[in-house]
Design a protein around this motif. Structure first.
Motif, short mmCIF file in Angstrom:
data_model
loop_
_atom_site.label_atom_id
_atom_site.label_comp_id
_atom_site.label_asym_id
_atom_site.label_seq_id
_atom_site.Cartn_x
_atom_site.Cartn_y
_atom_site.Cartn_z
N ASN A 2 0.83 -1.19 0.00
CA ASN A 2 0.00 0.00 0.00
C ASN A 2 0.88 1.25 0.00
O ASN A 2 2.09 1.20 0.15
N ASP A 3 0.25 2.39 -0.18
CA ASP A 3 0.97 3.66 -0.29
C ASP A 3 1.72 4.01 0.98
O ASP A 3 2.78 4.62 0.94
N HIS A 4 1.18 3.63 2.11
CA HIS A 4 1.81 3.95 3.39
C HIS A 4 3.18 3.25 3.51
O HIS A 4 4.16 3.84 3.97
N MET A 5 3.26 1.99 3.09
CA MET A 5 4.53 1.25 3.16
C MET A 5 5.57 1.84 2.21
O MET A 5 6.75 1.94 2.54
N LEU A 7 5.76 4.96 1.23
CA LEU A 7 6.22 6.22 1.82
C LEU A 7 7.20 5.97 2.97
O LEU A 7 8.18 6.69 3.12
N GLU A 8 6.97 4.94 3.75
CA GLU A 8 7.88 4.62 4.86
C GLU A 8 9.24 4.15 4.34
O GLU A 8 10.25 4.41 4.95
N LYS A 11 11.52 7.24 2.97
CA LYS A 11 12.19 8.15 3.91
C LYS A 11 13.66 7.79 4.09
O LYS A 11 14.53 8.66 3.90
#
Length: 105
Positions: A2-5, A7-8, A11
């Motif tokens: 998913n998009d959250h992973m 983005l993580e 970083k």
């Protein structure tokens, strides 16, 4: 994923990229500042300081280097003579002491 992973994961990758770029900039700046050659895109060496002042400095340093080499050669010759004198003198002294011992017996 998913998009959250995503983005993580981005970083630390972006942080590492920024650190690498910063390190490259610092190394390049130090090379330019101290007159070291820079590598070109095809492996050739690029010299940032090639003005008249730098050429004159290189000429003077080359001249000083040859003078120092000549002086060092002279000092080496003198040291070899001193070593020869010292070692020959010690050898002669040993022979004289040995002769005196033989006479005493």
């Amino acid at each position: 994923m998913n998009d959250h992973m995503i983005l993580e994961l981005m970083k630390p990758v972006s942080a590492l990229t920024l650190v690498a770029i910063g390190a490259w900039l610092v190394v390049t700046w130090m090379k330019v500042r101290h007159g070291y050659p820079l590598g070109g895109g095809k492996g050739q060496m690029l010299y940032p300081n090639s003005g008249e002042e730098t050429i004159e400095r290189v000429r003077l340093l080359t001249q000083e280097n040859s003078q120092l080499r000549a002086e060092l050669g002279s000092v080496k010759d003198r040291l070899a003579n001193i070593e020869r004198i010292v070692t020959d003198g010690a050898h002669s002294l040993d022979r004289e002491i040995e002769q005196l011992r033989l006479k005493a017996n």
